[in-house]
Design an enzyme around this catalytic site. Sequence first.
Site, PDB file in Angstrom:
ATOM      1  N   GLN A 251       0.821  -1.211   0.000  1.00  0.00           N
ATOM      2  CA  GLN A 251       0.000   0.000   0.000  1.00  0.00           C
ATOM      3  C   GLN A 251       0.854   1.258   0.000  1.00  0.00           C
ATOM      4  OE1 GLN A 251      -3.476   0.131  -0.440  1.00  0.00           O
ATOM      5  NE2 GLN A 251      -2.769  -1.909  -1.000  1.00  0.00           N
ATOM      6  N   GLU A 319      -9.276   1.330   5.078  1.00  0.00           N
ATOM      7  CA  GLU A 319      -9.753   0.932   3.752  1.00  0.00           C
ATOM      8  C   GLU A 319      -9.579  -0.572   3.587  1.00  0.00           C
ATOM      9  OE1 GLU A 319      -8.719   1.866  -0.970  1.00  0.00           O
ATOM     10  OE2 GLU A 319      -7.346   2.500   0.612  1.00  0.00           O
ATOM     11  N   HIS A 320      -8.367  -1.055   3.865  1.00  0.00           N
ATOM     12  CA  HIS A 320      -8.066  -2.487   3.825  1.00  0.00           C
ATOM     13  C   HIS A 320      -7.651  -2.931   5.222  1.00  0.00           C
ATOM     14  CE1 HIS A 320      -6.765  -0.718  -0.090  1.00  0.00           C
ATOM     15  NE2 HIS A 320      -7.422  -1.748  -0.596  1.00  0.00           N
ATOM     16  N   HIS A 412     -52.118  20.027   2.206  1.00  0.00           N
ATOM     17  CA  HIS A 412     -51.918  18.575   2.238  1.00  0.00           C
ATOM     18  C   HIS A 412     -53.176  17.895   2.780  1.00  0.00           C
ATOM     19  CE1 HIS A 412     -47.709  19.380   1.491  1.00  0.00           C
ATOM     20  NE2 HIS A 412     -47.401  18.099   1.567  1.00  0.00           N
TER      21      HIS A 412
END
Length: 425
Positions: A251, A319-320, A412
């Site tokens: 990485q 992330e990992h 409404h």
Amino acid sequence: MRIQKLKDQKITRQSLDNGTEEQRKAVQEIIERVRQEGDAAVRHYTRLFDKTELQSLAVTEDEVDEALRELDEDILAVLQEAANNIRSFHERQVQQSWMTTHENGTILGQKVTPLDAAGIYVPGGTAAYPSSVLMNAIPAQVAGVGRIVMVTPPGEDGKVPAGVLAAARLSGVREIYKIGGAQAVAALAYGTETIQPVDKITGPGNIYVALAKREVFGIVDIDMIAGPSDVTVLADETAVPREVAADLLSQAEHGELSQANLVTTSKELAEAVQKEVELQLAELPRQEMARVAIEEHSAIYIADSLDEAVEAVNEIAPEHLEIQTANSMELVGQIRHAGAIFVGRYSSEPIGDYFAGPNHTLPTSGTARFSSPLLVDDFVKKSSIIFYSEAAFQENADKVARFARLEGLEAHARAVEARYNVKKY
């Protein structure tokens, strides 16, 4: 790579790079010029940044055929097998439209519709990324997206790397343009004379690409703002120092801002990994870049217990995440925040980057606390379906009118009462 006791050190995670004011202004200028001038602006910025003059923005079928001929048959077979794995995994994610009927005649449901057009950005520059093609294009194709457009920066020779074009062919992408950077993002979002706009843009890129995606969000959808890549290895004394060090460096070589952390209960492993990182770093082709990442953004944390180590991992929200402990699978349930979890000694992170099947487009910079990997769901939209029978309406109309008046929305309430004679107005 520094070693520190967890209890003595606050955990740090990489933050998203928001760019400088100068970078943001440059991106805004590029986007506006592409909006106004279309192809002419795209060609201008391609000359300026990519140092090439393009005869055509589009990649031809002949260029793709040539790329396939350039590649060795063995590597083509690997790309095909990886594509098959990725497709098989993502096909499990497909959701169907559904409806449910109630006794009073009410029908409620959800309609799942693929996006009309998706643009995938494939980075270039310091490396070629066929894997990014597969990971972005295949989920879109599985989702049923009608038009998939790929943009990727050309080299100075005006060509796209052969591996990238081969991956495009294998994943079914036929519309490819040789443009990159913020100008490519702008072209996908707003369209030019050559490129029709898309509905969503996915894929990673440099800071200018990230800032451009942020700027065009709302005109189109985007997958995420990707920050620097990161990995955390959770390990005990059973882990192999040489293997842990190699995974950390896998990485770190992505870029100077990458982060590679080890969280361990073993002081001996920490010291051995520290030495191994230095030994292996000296032999890396991208060692200069990886060294900055290791020395300035990475750390080895020693925990007093496995529970403390797990909490540190959840704080990092990597992330990992690799789990290399005696009973790796038993810890998976305790992990609350991670983009992808690699379990056991033989589940090295690059297995997921290239081949296993799950998507490698993952939440970075701690955003795994609230977001997910790229999914088939990212390429569809969902519409709610509501059908009320007369009986269901009569049963509930007065309740709806009273609820509307609670919010001070008289019109409404009257819209319901126009069909229901409980109250005259």
